[in-house]
Design an enzyme around this catalytic site. Sequence first.
Site, short mmCIF file in Angstrom:
data_model
loop_
_atom_site.label_atom_id
_atom_site.label_comp_id
_atom_site.label_asym_id
_atom_site.label_seq_id
_atom_site.Cartn_x
_atom_site.Cartn_y
_atom_site.Cartn_z
CD GLU A 1 -2.29 -9.09 -2.61
OE1 GLU A 1 -2.29 -7.85 -2.46
OE2 GLU A 1 -1.33 -9.71 -3.10
CD GLU B 1 -1.37 -2.43 1.72
OE1 GLU B 1 -1.66 -3.50 1.14
OE2 GLU B 1 -0.61 -2.38 2.70
#
Length: 683
Positions: free
Chosen positions: A488, A464
């Site tokens: 993911e 992030e």
Amino acid sequence: MRFSTSSGALALGALLLAGPALAQDSPAAHTVTSPGDIHTVTFTLRDGAPFYRVDRLGAPLILDSRLGLVLKDGPSMDADFTVADSSTRSFDETWTTVWGESDSIRNNYNELRVQLRSDTQPPRTLDIVFRAFDDGVGLRYEVPEQEGLGAFEIMDELTEFAMTGDHMAWWIGAYQDNRYEYLTNHTPVSEFETAITPLTMETDDGVAIAIHEAALLNYSSMTLRSTGNATLEADLIPWSDGVRVKTAAPMVTPWRTIQASDGPGGLIESDLVLNLNEPNKIEDTSWIEPGKYVGIWWEMHLGTSSWSIGETHGATTENTKRYIDFAAEHGFSGVLVEGWNKGWEQGWVGTGDHFSFTDPYPDFDLEYLAKYAVEKGTRLIGHHETGGGIENYERQMADAYALYNDLGVRAVKTGYVAFGPNLQRTGADGQKHGEWHHGQWMVEHYQRSVEEAAKHQVMVNIHEPIKDTGIRRTWPNLMTREGARGQEYNAWNEEGSNPPDHTVIVPFTRMLGGPFDYTPGIVELLLPARPNNRIQATLARELAHYVTIYSPLQMAADLPENYEAHPEPFAFIKAVPADWAETRVLHAEIGDYLTMVRKDRDSEDWYLGSTTDEHGRLLKAPLAFLTPGVTYTAQIYRDSADADWESNPYGFIVEEKTVTSADVLDLRLAPGGGQAIRFTPAE
């Protein structure tokens, strides 16, 4: 290294040495051309307002485009200018990388510096600097120290990129809740409102163009706003009060970069973004080591274990020892452990103020495991998930990195899971204000974390993150980052897995900024624990990603038991390096297919990775990159004739051939497939 300069008077920061003469089309036009006569930048004033254009091989690339800065108080820096001075200089050096896709990089450009002065009250002075490379152009603003200008606020940056047509673009919208983690759109430039960078385009005649930025420091991240008429405007992510940048003179902005190539492969091979960053500031880099790692991570995404403490807790001492033993047996340099520290048991997404970054859960013996890993010949990789609790993290950051240093932990993966403009900052008024991940407040936080880690000899992998703008050249402990949809999403995303074209788009878009911790290497493709999800790839394609998706910290993301059940593909994963001496692109069509070859930095081996979208491909790969006169053994990991990501993802063949640089290999790629090859000099 070579410098040369020509000037009417000494401009800010320029060196007076012999160099190329400044070309002037008229008293108001100033030009500079790249060393190979590829790109020419022309600067002009129009009624006191600054403009530039870029030509490539004599043809327009960027049409006349506006420049300037709009300030909150007092006269802005966008009009009423005259040229007070101008100068050119040349620069040529070859610098050695600490790690990367090449062991050395040539930095060769010609520079034009234009010093502008306005007659406003008080007067304003602004330098605009252009660097012309054969692979593109960089430009930035420099605000020198001057009377009447100390601290100031930028409300808008007027930089434009006027394209020559409504080019097809690969883009992801800016100002979205989920940061950069979206699939890529493919439309004309006129069809988006805002886009993150790197923004990649292709003209009707096949010229590939990418717009991005370099050396993003103490400034807000740049997005691009489309005007609808093929002109793109810089759009800086604002603070919560609407200000774009809070700064003080003297200051410099990040470089605005324009990369161009006759085909998209040239964008991947370009080093322009790195070259526009400052040299390495870490004197002793002996502790910065690329490598491959395994870890307690995929099992959480599969839902078979949890981050938080409880019956299914993944980060236990026993489970971590199992991963350490596996890593030591198979030569992996690191073991990532997520969920080791207190705080996961509470609701933490976007509200991570309760995380501790020094206190482990009682079922995780941090000191014992760190020592055990070193004794086994590997190391723990730390994990700091902030949950968006930035101020909480900053209070603990120095102690957390010092702890890792004491324990011999040399790398940490950080995380910032929060959404939209909701990162909580305490203002001078004592109130909480919501900020974006990509605004100036967070740009400065990410940089502080990297520099603090460097003090304690810790490498960083940011998830992030702020996008990569080449800071890794200056701070080479900043190894890799996420900043796109990773592996993911294949495990749990309700809207579907990453489609086959995803990883033949990101090398031409997101990865023009730098390495991507995609976490490849899944060999159990159908995900029994997640029957509604799967990997949309063949087995051979997952191996090829180790070549086409670069990260100096490269994960083998699957579970140990799955690798033990698939020893043939696992052999390639164990062998492939994470640090390279040379990189070349053999085939490249954005969103369709990509073939890359890389030479190992520590041996004479070469590796080839080739991937395709949902369509099968037949490609021919000339082996001219191999050393002439040397015979190589090619260890080939390929799709079988009946392989298909949808119907037969495990169709997989391993074979060997003897080859030389004169040979051409036929690459057959299944739908959603790929091919990985290791070339080793024959004894």
